[in-house]
Design a protein around this motif. Structure first.
Motif, PDB file in Angstrom:
ATOM      1  N   GLN A  53      48.723  34.454  32.671  1.00 16.35           N
ATOM      2  CA  GLN A  53      50.154  34.995  32.971  1.00 16.35           C
ATOM      3  C   GLN A  53      50.507  36.465  31.674  1.00 16.35           C
ATOM      4  N   SER A  54      50.240  35.965  30.687  1.00 14.91           N
ATOM      5  CA  SER A  54      50.313  37.491  29.523  1.00 14.91           C
ATOM      6  C   SER A  54      49.138  38.129  30.050  1.00 14.91           C
ATOM      7  N   ASN A  55      47.839  37.801  30.385  1.00 13.07           N
ATOM      8  CA  ASN A  55      46.555  39.095  30.479  1.00 13.07           C
ATOM      9  C   ASN A  55      45.809  38.763  31.501  1.00 13.07           C
ATOM     10  N   THR A  56      46.924  39.104  33.051  1.00 12.61           N
ATOM     11  CA  THR A  56      46.607  38.992  34.237  1.00 12.61           C
ATOM     12  C   THR A  56      44.878  39.375  34.690  1.00 12.61           C
ATOM     13  N   MET A  60      41.176  38.516  35.698  1.00 10.44           N
ATOM     14  CA  MET A  60      41.049  38.356  37.384  1.00 10.44           C
ATOM     15  C   MET A  60      38.880  38.342  37.862  1.00 10.44           C
ATOM     16  N   ASP A  61      38.406  39.432  36.815  1.00  4.05           N
ATOM     17  CA  ASP A  61      36.803  38.770  36.627  1.00  4.05           C
ATOM     18  C   ASP A  61      36.491  37.488  36.495  1.00  4.05           C
ATOM     19  N   GLN A  62      37.220  37.333  35.883  1.00  3.33           N
ATOM     20  CA  GLN A  62      36.695  35.943  35.308  1.00  3.33           C
ATOM     21  C   GLN A  62      37.091  34.579  36.334  1.00  3.33           C
ATOM     22  N   ILE A  63      37.560  34.647  37.142  1.00  4.42           N
ATOM     23  CA  ILE A  63      38.614  33.394  37.909  1.00  4.42           C
ATOM     24  C   ILE A  63      37.894  33.816  38.963  1.00  4.42           C
ATOM     25  N   SER A  64      37.310  35.350  39.322  1.00  5.63           N
ATOM     26  CA  SER A  64      36.413  35.983  40.749  1.00  5.63           C
ATOM     27  C   SER A  64      35.343  34.896  40.457  1.00  5.63           C
TER      28      SER A  64
END
Length: 124
Positions: A53-56, A60-64
């Motif tokens: 939440q604090s560093n969305t 994003m790239d890691q989750i993708s």
């Protein structure tokens, strides 16, 4: 830790929420992967949810990448027609254009068929 949650998070109906979402994307029935920070909080991943939440944008790239690694093959009964992206990817995989390294050199985002959305507190 997030990978474990993606593979095992169970909704109240008993279905594996993120596993089902991945399959729907692979079958081209869905185009948005919606990760709920509330789901992470519910499985006691509070620290991870707070960091996301604090560093969305940073996550994003890691989750993708994690989604890409866990994306299943389309179901045998999935009914969709090949599109331009399918044809281009097939050509690059087999080296039809004479450059076998091209497929590996393209950014992973060029191959994605989903948009990652991170929601919190029921926001959609």
């Amino acid at each position: 830790r997030l990978e474990k949650t993606l593979k095992s998070f169970t909704e109240s109906s008993g279905s594996l929420k993120y596993v089902d979402m991945l399959q729907a994307i692979a079958d081209r029935k869905k185009q948005v992967f919606e990760l709920s920070l509330d789901d992470l909080h519910s499985v006691m991943e509070n620290e991870l949810a707070d960091r996301i939440q604090s560093n969305t944008m940073g996550y994003m790239d890691q989750i993708s990448k994690l989604i890409d690694e866990n994306m299943p093959q389309p179901s045998p009964d999935a009914d969709f027609e090949k599109d331009t992206l399918d044809v281009l990817n097939e050509d690059r995989e087999i080296g039809a254009d004479g450059d076998e390294g091209l497929m590996r050199s393209l950014p992973p985002a060029m191959h994605r068929r989903y948009q990652l959305v991170i929601v919190h507190d029921g926001q959609k």
